[in-house]
Structure formats: structure tokens, C-alpha cells
Design an enzyme around this catalytic site. Structure first.
Site, PDB file in Angstrom:
ATOM      1  N   LYS A 130       0.822  -1.220   0.000  1.00 56.75           N
ATOM      2  CA  LYS A 130       0.000   0.000   0.000  1.00 56.75           C
ATOM      3  C   LYS A 130       0.850   1.261   0.000  1.00 56.75           C
ATOM      4  O   LYS A 130       0.458   2.269  -0.582  1.00 56.75           O
ATOM      5  CB  LYS A 130      -0.982  -0.002   1.175  1.00 56.75           C
ATOM      6  CG  LYS A 130      -2.039  -1.079   1.001  1.00 56.75           C
ATOM      7  CD  LYS A 130      -3.334  -0.779   1.729  1.00 56.75           C
ATOM      8  CE  LYS A 130      -4.398  -1.785   1.272  1.00 56.75           C
ATOM      9  NZ  LYS A 130      -5.659  -1.675   1.928  1.00 56.75           N
ATOM     10  N   LYS A 144      -5.423  -9.639  -6.744  1.00 56.04           N
ATOM     11  CA  LYS A 144      -6.589  -9.714  -5.869  1.00 56.04           C
ATOM     12  C   LYS A 144      -7.686  -8.740  -6.338  1.00 56.04           C
ATOM     13  O   LYS A 144      -7.365  -7.617  -6.740  1.00 56.04           O
ATOM     14  CB  LYS A 144      -6.136  -9.313  -4.456  1.00 56.04           C
ATOM     15  CG  LYS A 144      -7.119  -9.599  -3.359  1.00 56.04           C
ATOM     16  CD  LYS A 144      -6.528  -9.194  -2.015  1.00 56.04           C
ATOM     17  CE  LYS A 144      -6.598  -7.688  -1.806  1.00 56.04           C
ATOM     18  NZ  LYS A 144      -7.263  -7.258  -0.573  1.00 56.04           N
ATOM     19  N   LYS A 198     -10.785  -2.947  -3.858  1.00 54.74           N
ATOM     20  CA  LYS A 198     -11.564  -1.706  -3.926  1.00 54.74           C
ATOM     21  C   LYS A 198     -10.840  -0.623  -4.700  1.00 54.74           C
ATOM     22  O   LYS A 198     -11.446   0.238  -5.325  1.00 54.74           O
ATOM     23  CB  LYS A 198     -11.798  -1.157  -2.516  1.00 54.74           C
ATOM     24  CG  LYS A 198     -12.674  -2.003  -1.635  1.00 54.74           C
ATOM     25  CD  LYS A 198     -12.590  -1.444  -0.215  1.00 54.74           C
ATOM     26  CE  LYS A 198     -13.322  -2.287   0.791  1.00 54.74           C
ATOM     27  NZ  LYS A 198     -12.825  -2.093   2.142  1.00 54.74           N
TER      28      LYS A 198
HETATM   29  N1  AQP Z   1     -10.300 -10.237  -3.061  1.00 52.13           N
HETATM   30  C1  AQP Z   1     -10.701 -10.686  -1.884  1.00 52.13           C
HETATM   31  N2  AQP Z   1     -11.039 -11.987  -1.717  1.00 52.13           N
HETATM   32  C2  AQP Z   1     -11.447 -12.458  -0.510  1.00 52.13           C
HETATM   33  N3  AQP Z   1     -11.551 -11.675   0.594  1.00 52.13           N
HETATM   34  C3  AQP Z   1     -11.223 -10.376   0.461  1.00 52.13           C
HETATM   35  N4  AQP Z   1     -11.222  -9.356   1.327  1.00 52.13           N
HETATM   36  C4  AQP Z   1     -10.799  -8.225   0.721  1.00 52.13           C
HETATM   37  N5  AQP Z   1     -10.529  -8.485  -0.568  1.00 52.13           N
HETATM   38  C5  AQP Z   1     -10.789  -9.815  -0.761  1.00 52.13           C
HETATM   39  C6  AQP Z   1     -11.627  -9.483   2.733  1.00 52.13           C
HETATM   40  O1  AQP Z   1     -12.655  -8.542   2.975  1.00 52.13           O
HETATM   41  C7  AQP Z   1     -12.573  -8.138   4.350  1.00 52.13           C
HETATM   42  C8  AQP Z   1     -12.655  -6.656   4.452  1.00 52.13           C
HETATM   43  O2  AQP Z   1     -11.591  -6.066   3.748  1.00 52.13           O
HETATM   44  P1  AQP Z   1     -11.166  -4.586   4.065  1.00 52.13           P
HETATM   45  O3  AQP Z   1     -12.331  -3.719   4.044  1.00 52.13           O
HETATM   46  O4  AQP Z   1     -10.371  -4.561   5.292  1.00 52.13           O
HETATM   47  O5  AQP Z   1     -10.323  -4.096   2.904  1.00 52.13           O
HETATM   48  P2  AQP Z   1      -9.189  -4.625   2.044  1.00 52.13           P
HETATM   49  O6  AQP Z   1      -8.761  -6.029   2.329  1.00 52.13           O
HETATM   50  O7  AQP Z   1      -8.134  -3.619   2.087  1.00 52.13           O
HETATM   51  O8  AQP Z   1     -10.008  -4.608   0.707  1.00 52.13           O
HETATM   52  P3  AQP Z   1      -9.402  -4.330  -0.675  1.00 52.13           P
HETATM   53  O9  AQP Z   1     -10.469  -4.456  -1.660  1.00 52.13           O
HETATM   54  O10 AQP Z   1      -8.200  -5.149  -0.888  1.00 52.13           O
HETATM   55  O11 AQP Z   1      -9.033  -2.801  -0.578  1.00 52.13           O
HETATM   56  P4  AQP Z   1      -7.758  -2.086  -1.137  1.00 52.13           P
HETATM   57  O12 AQP Z   1      -7.985  -1.947  -2.579  1.00 52.13           O
HETATM   58  O13 AQP Z   1      -7.761  -0.773  -0.412  1.00 52.13           O
HETATM   59  O14 AQP Z   1      -6.580  -2.940  -0.799  1.00 52.13           O
HETATM   60  C9  AQP Z   1     -11.276  -8.726   4.910  1.00 52.13           C
HETATM   61  O15 AQP Z   1     -11.581  -9.887   5.671  1.00 52.13           O
HETATM   62  C10 AQP Z   1     -10.503  -9.098   3.681  1.00 52.13           C
HETATM   63  O16 AQP Z   1      -9.649 -10.198   3.915  1.00 52.13           O
END
Ligand code: AQP
Length: 346
Positions: free
Chosen positions: A115, A207, A210
Site C-alpha cells: 500500500k 486480488k 476496492k
Molecule cells: N479479493 C478478496 N477476496 C477475498 N476476501 C477479500 N477481502 C478483501 N478483498 C478480498 C476481505 O474482505 C474483508 C474486508 O476487507 P477490508 O475492508 O479490510 O479491505 P481490504 O482487504 O483492504 O479490501 P481491498 O479491496 O483489498 O481494498 P484495497 O484496494 O484498499 O486494498 C477482509 O476480511 C478481507 O480479507
């Protein structure tokens, strides 16, 4: 290790674009766990601000994630639904854990490296400290189980290391204050199922996320049926038909991803899906996936829209949840302060 009361905690960041990965890897599993456990589900807004958030958007997104929890089937009468910033014990315990966790441990965290990217010097200290706050979120409730996607595995290991070090460093005081051998449980991560890591629809090696600039990389929980259909139909695939055995999905990341999504949405295994669709062309399989995704996600998106139109109701759910969460966390943190040796206000 003494027996701890079984308790589930997990959180989702209100950072926009809630997607199918968040749903299948986390929220759908939160719903299922309610039948077996006492559960706390948190909108982790303190985590969200580790990267810049527009204040008005943040407010909207906190309510939207809450709406997603409720629309997916989390029952706020049964589970505790709240946002992190309303319960001050998270930040308080995070500070104490900052003094337990070691720099070397945080330096190994891959999510920070991803990040922060190349501009590390310009990343917030909060982004670096994110996993310590996450440990505090979980351990403020002495939670024993945490359902998360696979990307959170390393952070859960850090939570276990912090709990273990606190229990060791303060073992004499823990016993002296009548808490037995250990104050914190060594929390179990619950990672698994066919969608523990949902991948981008544009690139099966990345992955679903968001922050991906391409909206076609993910299915958002608020997408309508036309958008879902378009995104699935445009999803990257290869030229071969689907294999009949899971071994045939190796080195075919896009095929593996779509089969995993189908399996998770239909509560089946990859094997079950391939038993039905082995030998099928992607055009036919994608048609079936569109129908399934629209049937499962359509009602959730519609209910989210209905709920966000009534922010008063959402805020009342969050306020009730925060009071119930604080009732669990406050005595735990008071005990931690005694163990550390602080003097209580009399
Ligand atoms: N691609 C994924 N597959 C399975 N689980 C996922 N999670 C996130 N992406 C996937 C799970 O969703 C929960 C909440 O996630 P978060 O809100 O903490 O955000 P994150 O993991 O940072 O989500 P993103 O989409 O990956 O955001 P960015 O783009 O900012 O990095 C967690 O349990 C996570 O494991």
C-alpha cells in the site's frame, strides 16, 4: 492455554467499492457464523483514515458498509454491529500494544509495503501501525475466532504474536490479578472456502480490490444486474473449455477464479462445479454465472439502497452496537491497565 469464551470479531473498512471479494471472503461468512457464535462485526473507520478519506464520503461509506452487513443477513439484534470510532477502547489498547509489538515485526508486513508502494516516506504512520490497531480490535474483546480473507493472514499472525508476548511479558501480573495463565487468547484465523482470495476479473493473478482503477476488475455489491452481466461477460478467460478436474485449473488463474466464485455463490466446492460444467465453453459457463450472481447479489444491492436511504435507522443500529461493544471491551481494557500497572481513577 486456559479456555476462553468463544467469540467472533471481524471488520470491514469503509473505503468504498465494497465488492464480491469482500462479500465472499468476509461478509457472507460473517452471516453464517451467527448461528454458532456470539459475533461482533465492526465498520473499521479508524483503519480507513490510514489513507486519505474525504470526510463526507467517509460518513457515507460508514453507513453503506453497515447497510451491506444488514442487507447480507447480519442480524443486529443477535450480533453486535458498530463502528470502531464509537468505542474508544480500540485506540487505547492499540497504544499499549504499540509498546508490546516490535519494529521488526511490523517491518515484515507485506500489506504496508504494497500500500505504501515506492513513496514509503510519505505514507502515514497509521498505515504502518495498521496491524497493531487490528490486534487491538480483536483482543479488546478477547475474540477467539476471526473470519477474514486470505490477504489478512499475516496480520492475524501478528495479532497472535502480540497476544503471546503480552501474556509472557506480564505473566506474573496476570496471575496476581486473578486472570490465570494468560489474559489474551491466541486467536484462530478462519480463512477458507473456495473464495478466500477472489481475484480481479481482468487479471487472475491480482486480488479483486476496492482500489483497482478498473471498475471492470470487480463486481460491486451495489452493481445492478446489467452491470453484473457485463462484467462477467467481459471477464478475462483463456481459450480452453473448463476442465473436469480441479488439477486442470492449475496455471489457469482466470478459470480458477470464476469457478471459485461460482462455487462460493452456490455453496458448493470447485469439484462440484466442475462435475457440472467440465467440458463447457466459457460462454455457457459465464451465462450460468451471470444468472447465479444476479440471483444472489441483486437482492443484497437492492436492500442496501433501501437501508442507506434511512440514515437515522443505520445510526441507531450503530449506536446500540457501540454501547454493547463497549460493555464488553471496557472491563477488558480496565483489566489490561491493572496488569500493566497503571493507577485507576478512584
Ligand atoms: N479479493 C478478496 N477476496 C477475498 N476476501 C477479500 N477481502 C478483501 N478483498 C478480498 C476481505 O474482505 C474483508 C474486508 O476487507 P477490508 O475492508 O479490510 O479491505 P481490504 O482487504 O483492504 O479490501 P481491498 O479491496 O483489498 O481494498 P484495497 O484496494 O484498499 O486494498 C477482509 O476480511 C478481507 O480479507
Amino acid at each position: 492455554m486456559p479456555a476462553f469464551k468463544e467469540l467472533v470479531f471481524s471488520g470491514v473498512q469503509p473505503t468504498g467499492n465494497l465488492h464480491l471479494g469482500n462479500y465472499l471472503g468476509a461478509i457472507k461468512r460473517f452471516v453464517a457464523m451467527q448461528a454458532q457464535f456470539e459475533c461482533l462485526y465492526c465498520v473499521v473507520d479508524l483503519h480507513a483514515i490510514t489513507v486519505w478519506q474525504d470526510p463526507a464520503e467517509l460518513t457515507r461509506q460508514i453507513r453503506e458498509v453497515t447497510a451491506a452487513f444488514l442487507a447480507a443477513g447480519i442480524d443486529p439484534a443477535r450480533s453486535v454491529v458498530f463502528n470502531q470510532s464509537q468505542v474508544p477502547q480500540h485506540a487505547e489498547l492499540a497504544w499499549i500494544f504499540n509498546c508490546v509489538a516490535r519494529l521488526g515485526w511490523l517491518n515484515r508486513m507485506t500489506q504496508f509495503k504494497e500500500k505504501a508502494g515506492k513513496d514509503r516516506e510519505n505514507a502515514s504512520i497509521g498505515l504502518y501501525d495498521y496491524p497493531v490497531l487490528m490486534a487491538a480490535d480483536i483482543l479488546a474483546y478477547r475474540a477467539t475466532h476471526v473470519p477474514v480473507g486470505e490477504d489478512q493472514k499475516q496480520h492475524l499472525e501478528l495479532t497472535r504474536d502480540i497476544a503471546q508476548k503480552f501474556n509472557n511479558d506480564f505473566s506474573a501480573a496476570i496471575q496476581q490479578h486473578g486472570h490465570g495463565e494468560a489474559f489474551f487468547p491466541i486467536t484462530e484465523p478462519l480463512i477458507g472456502g473456495p473464495a478466500a482470495r477472489v481475484m480481479s476479473l481482468r487479471d487472475g493473478t491480482k486480488k479483486m480490490s476496492k482500489s483497482d482503477p478498473s471498475d471492470y476488475s470487480r463486481i460491486n455489491l451495489t452493481d445492478d444486474s446489467d452491470a453484473i452481466a457485463q462484467k462477467v461477460r467481459k471477464a478475462k478467460t483463456d481459450a480452453e473449455p473448463l476442465p473436469s478436474e480441479t488439477a486442470g485449473l492449475e496455471k489457469r488463474p482466470e478459470a480458477d477464479n470464476l469457478v471459485g466464485i461460482f462455487a462460493a455463490l452456490s455453496e458448493a466446492s470447485r469439484e462440484d462445479v466442475l462435475r457440472e460444467y467440465g467440458g463447457a465453453q466459457f460462454s455457457a459457463f459465464k451465462g450460468a454465472l451471470v444468472d447465479l450472481a444476479v440471483a444472489k447479489l441483486g437482492p443484497i444491492g437492492a436492500e442496501m439502497k433501501r437501508l442507506v436511504a434511512d440514515p437515522g435507522h443505520i445510526d441507531a443500529v450503530l449506536a446500540d452496537g457501540a454501547a454493547r461493544a463497549e460493555a464488553i471491551a471496557a472491563p477488558n481494557i480496565a483489566a489490561v491497565k491493572d496488569i500493566v500497572g497503571f493507577v485507576r481513577r478512584r
